[in-house]
Write an enzyme that holds these catalytic residues in place. Structure first.
Site, short mmCIF file in Angstrom:
data_model
loop_
_atom_site.label_atom_id
_atom_site.label_comp_id
_atom_site.label_asym_id
_atom_site.label_seq_id
_atom_site.Cartn_x
_atom_site.Cartn_y
_atom_site.Cartn_z
N CYS A 1 0.72 -1.28 0.13
CA CYS A 1 0.04 0.12 -0.02
C CYS A 1 1.05 1.38 0.07
O CYS A 1 1.87 1.36 0.95
CB CYS A 1 -0.76 0.06 1.20
SG CYS A 1 -2.08 1.51 1.31
N GLU B 1 -8.78 -1.43 -2.31
CA GLU B 1 -9.21 0.19 -2.40
C GLU B 1 -10.47 0.59 -1.54
O GLU B 1 -10.37 1.38 -0.84
CB GLU B 1 -9.09 0.68 -3.77
CG GLU B 1 -8.13 0.37 -4.57
CD GLU B 1 -6.86 1.33 -4.04
OE1 GLU B 1 -6.86 2.19 -3.29
OE2 GLU B 1 -5.50 0.63 -3.96
#
Length: 201
Positions: A115, A158
């Site tokens: 991430c 997401e």
């Protein structure tokens, strides 16, 4: 998710919020078609994502607690073990506004995730292989889709940002303990990245 390429800082429109920033833990809110400069924001999010070499970016990661994320999972289309249908669905840029996952089904499988907000850490995360998701596109046309495979995985990652969840939250308690020092260092700005970040004050 992926952050292995050097970039030019000046091309970053928004800094990426780092692990520990409170905005990353907020539940993001739905928006309406009159949200200010939405088209510009979407374009800037894609630009930010590309300059940080990501395949997805959620609005909370740039400090905006709204239910919006963008995806371009085309780098995964080169994987050897994909069929033609999955390869094709990975090639399109996608915009998800006011997204809500309705179902997660199929067998659970592991995939190595990273991430932009948690640089330097990649871990296997277990998720369901298929999702049913409701959202509107950038023209506020409503869609309900069933998506599986790698694209579903990127969407789930997401989407988690919209609910204040990071991929590290899915790890075991033992793994979290092992990563505690690294995560603390990220939140303190003790991390070497090739893109602009904003750290908790």
């Amino acid at each position: 998710m992926i952050y292995v390429c050097k970039i030019i800082y000046n091309n970053m429109i928004y800094p990426i919020l780092a692990y520990g920033h409170p905005v990353l833990r907020k539940i993001a809110k739905d928006i309406t078609p009159d949200y200010p400069d939405l088209d510009k924001l979407i374009d800037e999010m894609f630009e930010n994502m590309y300059h940080s070499n990501g395949v997805g970016l959620a609005a909370p990661q740039i400090g905006k607690s709204i239910r919006l994320f963008v995806i371009d999972a085309s780098p995964f289309a080169d994987f050897d073990d994909l069929d033609d249908a999955e390869r094709e669905q990975l090639k399109d840029k996608r915009v998800f506004i006011n997204a809500h996952i309705l179902e997660e089904t199929g067998k659970e499988w592991d995939f190595n995730e990273g991430c932009l907000s948690v640089p330097g850490i990649n871990e296997d995360v277990t998720r369901h292989e298929r999702i049913k998701i409701e959202y509107v596109d950038k023209d506020f046309n409503k869609h309900v889709e069933e998506i599986d495979g790698i694209l579903a995985r990127v969407i789930q990652h997401e989407y988690d940002h919209l609910d204040g969840i990071l991929f590290t939250d899915h790890l075991s308690s033992f793994k979290k303990r092992l990563l505690k020092r690294k995560l603390e260092n990220i939140s303190k700005g003790k991390v070497n990245v090739d893109y602009r970040m904003k750290f908790p004050k």
